[in-house]
Design an enzyme around this catalytic site. Structure first.
Site, PDB file in Angstrom:
ATOM      1  N   CYS A  72       0.856  -1.182   0.000  1.00  0.00           N
ATOM      2  CA  CYS A  72       0.000   0.000   0.000  1.00  0.00           C
ATOM      3  C   CYS A  72       0.892   1.233   0.000  1.00  0.00           C
ATOM      4  CB  CYS A  72      -0.902  -0.030   1.236  1.00  0.00           C
ATOM      5  SG  CYS A  72      -1.840   1.487   1.488  1.00  0.00           S
ATOM      6  N   CYS A  75       0.593   3.183   3.593  1.00  0.00           N
ATOM      7  CA  CYS A  75       1.089   2.683   4.886  1.00  0.00           C
ATOM      8  C   CYS A  75       2.111   1.555   4.764  1.00  0.00           C
ATOM      9  CB  CYS A  75      -0.084   2.237   5.763  1.00  0.00           C
ATOM     10  SG  CYS A  75      -0.892   0.721   5.183  1.00  0.00           S
ATOM     11  N   CYS A 120      -6.967  -1.268   1.608  1.00  0.00           N
ATOM     12  CA  CYS A 120      -5.967  -1.727   2.558  1.00  0.00           C
ATOM     13  C   CYS A 120      -6.647  -1.968   3.902  1.00  0.00           C
ATOM     14  CB  CYS A 120      -4.854  -0.683   2.688  1.00  0.00           C
ATOM     15  SG  CYS A 120      -3.638  -1.076   3.956  1.00  0.00           S
ATOM     16  N   CYS A 123      -4.946   0.715   6.673  1.00  0.00           N
ATOM     17  CA  CYS A 123      -5.208   2.172   6.671  1.00  0.00           C
ATOM     18  C   CYS A 123      -6.507   2.550   5.965  1.00  0.00           C
ATOM     19  CB  CYS A 123      -4.039   2.928   6.054  1.00  0.00           C
ATOM     20  SG  CYS A 123      -3.902   2.770   4.257  1.00  0.00           S
ATOM     21  N   CYS A 144      -8.269  -5.658  -9.936  1.00  0.00           N
ATOM     22  CA  CYS A 144      -7.907  -4.551 -10.818  1.00  0.00           C
ATOM     23  C   CYS A 144      -7.503  -3.381  -9.926  1.00  0.00           C
ATOM     24  CB  CYS A 144      -9.106  -4.205 -11.691  1.00  0.00           C
ATOM     25  SG  CYS A 144      -8.770  -2.974 -12.949  1.00  0.00           S
TER      26      CYS A 144
END
Length: 157
Positions: A72, A75, A120, A123, A144
């Site tokens: 991510c 984070c 995510c 976060c 995707c």
């Protein structure tokens, strides 16, 4: 009486909200909008925090074929592995599976119909959507993902 029943049933149907629609979800990493704006690029903020979509074929990660882990961008939580990446031809990095526990799912109706959104789990950053048109020989899923929502960490070997 019929009219009253229709009104009551309509109210019940349209007032129901599932867990996927909660806006007050808390995450392990939780920051104010201003904090996210100061830490992310404008493009990252738009996608990760405002559920935007980058233009197709705009991410260099779409053609990345190196071994490693996709994390991510907000984070640094590992969310996808390179061995699960495939070329979907759609213009966005695509994976047939996520790293279990690090990606969470909800349903969004932003386009007027239900789609499975992924974000995510640490976060809450918006990553993209998952569809059922992926490789049949594996999971059949196509995650995707917006490339701007990811950073790539190459394997050390």
């Amino acid at each position: 009486m019929k009219y009253l029943c229709v009104v009551i049933i309509s109210f019940l149907v349209f007032s129901c909200k599932g867990n996927a629609q909660k806006k007050d979800q808390t995450y392990k990493i939780s920051k104010s909008e201003q904090e996210w704006k100061s830490e992310l690029s404008p493009e990252e903020f738009y996608v990760l925090r405002k559920k935007g979509t980058e233009p197709a074929f705009s991410s260099e990660l779409n053609d990345n074929h190196k071994k490693g882990t996709y994390v991510c961008a907000a984070c640094k939580t590992p969310v996808f592995k390179s061995e699960n990446k495939f070329d979907s031809g759609t213009g966005w990095p695509s994976f047939d599976r996520e790293i279990k526990g690090n990606v969470a799912f909800s349903t969004d109706y932003d386009l007027g119909y239900g789609r499975t959104e992924e974000h995510c789990a640490v976060c809450g950053g918006h990553l993209g959507h998952v569809f059922d048109d992926g490789p049949r020989e594996t999971t059949g899923k196509r995650h995707c993902i917006n490339g701007v929502a990811l950073d790539f960490i190459p394997d050390k070997n």
